[in-house]
Scaffold this active site. Structure first.
Site, PDB file in Angstrom:
ATOM      1  CD  GLU A  75      -2.929  -1.149   0.121  1.00  0.00           C
ATOM      2  OE1 GLU A  75      -2.943  -0.030  -0.526  1.00  0.00           O
ATOM      3  OE2 GLU A  75      -3.792  -2.073  -0.166  1.00  0.00           O
ATOM      4  CE1 TYR A 235     -12.310 -13.600 -12.152  1.00  0.00           C
ATOM      5  CE2 TYR A 235     -12.332 -16.048 -11.941  1.00  0.00           C
ATOM      6  CZ  TYR A 235     -12.030 -14.786 -11.413  1.00  0.00           C
ATOM      7  OH  TYR A 235     -11.182 -14.796 -10.234  1.00  0.00           O
TER       8      TYR A 235
HETATM    9  P1  NAD Z   1      -8.528  -6.807  -2.984  1.00  0.00           P
HETATM   10  O1  NAD Z   1      -7.829  -5.825  -4.313  1.00  0.00           O
HETATM   11  O2  NAD Z   1      -9.290  -5.824  -2.289  1.00  0.00           O
HETATM   12  O3  NAD Z   1      -7.000  -7.015  -2.252  1.00  0.00           O
HETATM   13  C1  NAD Z   1      -5.880  -7.269  -2.933  1.00  0.00           C
HETATM   14  C2  NAD Z   1      -4.833  -7.526  -1.617  1.00  0.00           C
HETATM   15  O4  NAD Z   1      -3.295  -7.948  -2.028  1.00  0.00           O
HETATM   16  C3  NAD Z   1      -4.530  -5.994  -0.922  1.00  0.00           C
HETATM   17  O5  NAD Z   1      -4.457  -6.011   0.454  1.00  0.00           O
HETATM   18  C4  NAD Z   1      -3.359  -5.580  -1.799  1.00  0.00           C
HETATM   19  O6  NAD Z   1      -2.482  -4.812  -0.859  1.00  0.00           O
HETATM   20  C5  NAD Z   1      -2.630  -7.006  -1.681  1.00  0.00           C
HETATM   21  N1  NAD Z   1      -1.393  -6.850  -2.686  1.00  0.00           N
HETATM   22  C6  NAD Z   1      -1.644  -6.652  -4.177  1.00  0.00           C
HETATM   23  N2  NAD Z   1      -0.181  -6.884  -4.598  1.00  0.00           N
HETATM   24  C7  NAD Z   1       0.555  -7.099  -3.590  1.00  0.00           C
HETATM   25  C8  NAD Z   1       1.730  -7.410  -3.403  1.00  0.00           C
HETATM   26  N3  NAD Z   1       2.748  -7.501  -4.769  1.00  0.00           N
HETATM   27  N4  NAD Z   1       2.290  -7.766  -2.278  1.00  0.00           N
HETATM   28  C9  NAD Z   1       1.793  -7.591  -1.228  1.00  0.00           C
HETATM   29  N5  NAD Z   1       0.317  -7.441  -1.142  1.00  0.00           N
HETATM   30  C10 NAD Z   1      -0.358  -7.287  -2.371  1.00  0.00           C
HETATM   31  O7  NAD Z   1      -8.754  -7.998  -3.755  1.00  0.00           O
HETATM   32  P2  NAD Z   1      -9.962  -9.193  -3.438  1.00  0.00           P
HETATM   33  O8  NAD Z   1     -11.092  -8.992  -4.454  1.00  0.00           O
HETATM   34  O9  NAD Z   1     -10.117  -9.064  -1.931  1.00  0.00           O
HETATM   35  O10 NAD Z   1      -9.021 -10.520  -3.824  1.00  0.00           O
HETATM   36  C11 NAD Z   1      -8.426 -11.248  -2.735  1.00  0.00           C
HETATM   37  C12 NAD Z   1      -8.824 -12.869  -3.450  1.00  0.00           C
HETATM   38  O11 NAD Z   1      -9.812 -13.034  -3.218  1.00  0.00           O
HETATM   39  C13 NAD Z   1      -8.089 -13.023  -4.864  1.00  0.00           C
HETATM   40  O12 NAD Z   1      -7.499 -14.209  -5.099  1.00  0.00           O
HETATM   41  C14 NAD Z   1      -9.525 -12.931  -5.701  1.00  0.00           C
HETATM   42  O13 NAD Z   1      -9.397 -13.437  -7.006  1.00  0.00           O
HETATM   43  C15 NAD Z   1     -10.105 -13.573  -4.622  1.00  0.00           C
HETATM   44  N6  NAD Z   1     -11.799 -13.439  -4.816  1.00  0.00           N
HETATM   45  C16 NAD Z   1     -12.438 -12.222  -4.913  1.00  0.00           C
HETATM   46  C17 NAD Z   1     -13.848 -12.142  -5.161  1.00  0.00           C
HETATM   47  C18 NAD Z   1     -14.335 -10.738  -5.513  1.00  0.00           C
HETATM   48  O14 NAD Z   1     -15.387 -10.719  -5.957  1.00  0.00           O
HETATM   49  N7  NAD Z   1     -13.607  -9.718  -5.295  1.00  0.00           N
HETATM   50  C19 NAD Z   1     -14.524 -13.391  -5.449  1.00  0.00           C
HETATM   51  C20 NAD Z   1     -13.922 -14.610  -5.299  1.00  0.00           C
HETATM   52  C21 NAD Z   1     -12.551 -14.647  -4.964  1.00  0.00           C
END
Ligand code: NAD
Length: 387
Positions: A75, A235
């Protein structure tokens, strides 16, 4: 400064410190009101801890099962006249509240894909937790540098084989239109697996194991999205789906080494997060899903999903044919999907306000950055560095 949302495409480039803190508190309240989760883990590492499903996982384990946590996220800190990223404010708000509740909460800020941050997180675990019982892998990133080769890979969210024509939504204007998305090249598909597949998850588990900080009987979770036939072309059957399928491979290998209950891929519902708003077609599906599930009394956001995972699914996991835990069961139920499939072809710019819920989608999106939360005075002059 007076902080207002500045939206550029599918991101907001500002974040409100008080609003983010209120958003974190709102999620904590959800968990606390529901009461303790006696079977939950006590020492947890959350990779991707600052927003979305990772933040919710850190909140549920800390405030549901009194866990001490180390979190890792990437972040941006604030500057004199520039706000931090929302996740940076979320981390500070979370740490303050976890510490006030008597819990350990240490956050490592940096690139989780790198060896240096893995070493830093391991040192933080040794010093603060001793070992970890659970590792939640919730990174969502468009780019990864392979620590062994130094090569940088970028993910591409594209279909396979032939172009896909799909309906999509411009969430800024409310316009529904047809787009043609060109298929990925082999190279793009392979790069997406490098970024969002299971390799880095396995590297984390190997590094933690080698350092002796994995407790006996530990469990690791990695979050996936499977979704419905409406989003499959872009997707599940596209590059991201192939990367996500690689998680099943990685989970199998971790189980092969550490036992049957050591690793689970968890299929979660589509919710509004920074990561999901960047995927074509998904925001349109999301606005429809919000309306349909709310009408059926099945509405769930990020914290509700993760609370249900830890409260109802993890104590005695039931898995599907691919050994995944399913918390997308309500989204993918026949009733919800029948209504989604009925409404989908009817969606247009004109019918969207009736059939779907763009208003709530936009409100949820703004909340991710700390805007539009009740009880926050947005007219106040705030120092973006003060939390
Ligand atoms: P998000 O964007 O809210 O969170 C991503 C997180 O990853 C953040 O904390 C960010 O700081 C961190 N991050 C990114 N790059 C980084 C790096 N290089 N080093 C350290 N931290 C890093 O995303 P989200 O939607 O909560 O996704 C999280 C997981 O949940 C993913 O695998 C996503 O595929 C899965 N998911 C999401 C959904 C949805 O609808 N949002 C549905 C099912 C599964």
């Amino acid at each position: 400064m007076i902080i207002e949302p500045k939206i550029r495409g599918f991101i907001c480039t500002t974040a409100h410190p008080t609003g983010c803190a209120t958003n974190v508190q709102r999620q904590i309240d959800h968990v606390v009101v529901k009461g303790e989760i006696p079977t939950g883990p006590r020492r947890v590492l959350v990779l991707g801890c600052s927003t979305g499903y990772g933040l919710a996982s850190r909140i549920v384990t800390t405030f549901g099962s009194n866990a001490d946590t180390v979190g890792v996220s990437f972040e941006k800190p604030p500057a004199e006249n520039k706000t931090a990223s929302a996740g940076w404010y979320n981390n500070r708000a979370f740490e303050q509240r976890a510490k006030a509740a008597g819990r350990v909460a240490v956050t490592v800020e940096g690139d989780a894909f790198s060896d240096a941050i893995k070493a830093e997180a391991i040192a933080a675990i040794r010093e603060n937790l001793g070992q970890v019982d659970m590792i939640v892998y919730s990174l969502a990133s468009p780019v990864r540098t392979d620590p062994k080769t130094g090569e940088t890979y970028r993910s591409a969210i594209k279909p396979f084989g032939a172009p896909v024509e799909a309906k999509t939504l411009n969430t800024a204007t409310g316009e529904v239109s047809q787009v043609v998305i060109e298929p990925a090249t082999e190279e793009e598909a392979a790069a997406t697996v490098k970024v969002m597949g299971g390799e880095d998850w396995q590297l984390w588990i190997a590094a933690l194991s080698e350092a002796g900080v994995l407790a006996d009987g530990f469990t690791t979770l990695n979050y996936t999205y499977l979704g419905s036939e409406l989003t499959w072309p872009i997707y599940h059957k596209g590059t991201l789906g192939v990367a996500k399928a690689d998680l099943d491979r990685a989970a199998g290998e971790i189980r092969g080494q550490f036992g049957d209950s050591s690793a689970y891929v968890v299929a979660l519902k589509a919710v509004v997060t920074q990561a999901s708003s960047a995927i074509p077609v998904v925001p349109l599906y999301g606005t429809l899903l919000l309306k349909v599930m709310a009408e059926m009394g099945l509405g769930e956001g990020t914290i509700e999903q993760i609370d249900r995972l830890f409260r109802a699914k993890l104590a005695d996991p039931v898995v599907d044919e691919a050994h995944r835990i399913r918390v997308d069961d309500w989204e993918l139920s026949d009733t919800v999907q029948a209504e989604m499939i009925r409404r989908w072809p009817l969606l247009s710019t004109e019918t969207l306000p009736d059939l779907a819920d763009l208003k709530t989608y936009r409100a949820e999106f703004l909340k991710l950055f700390g805007f539009g939360l009740g009880g926050v005075d947005y007219s106040l002059d705030v120092d973006p560095r003060e939390v």
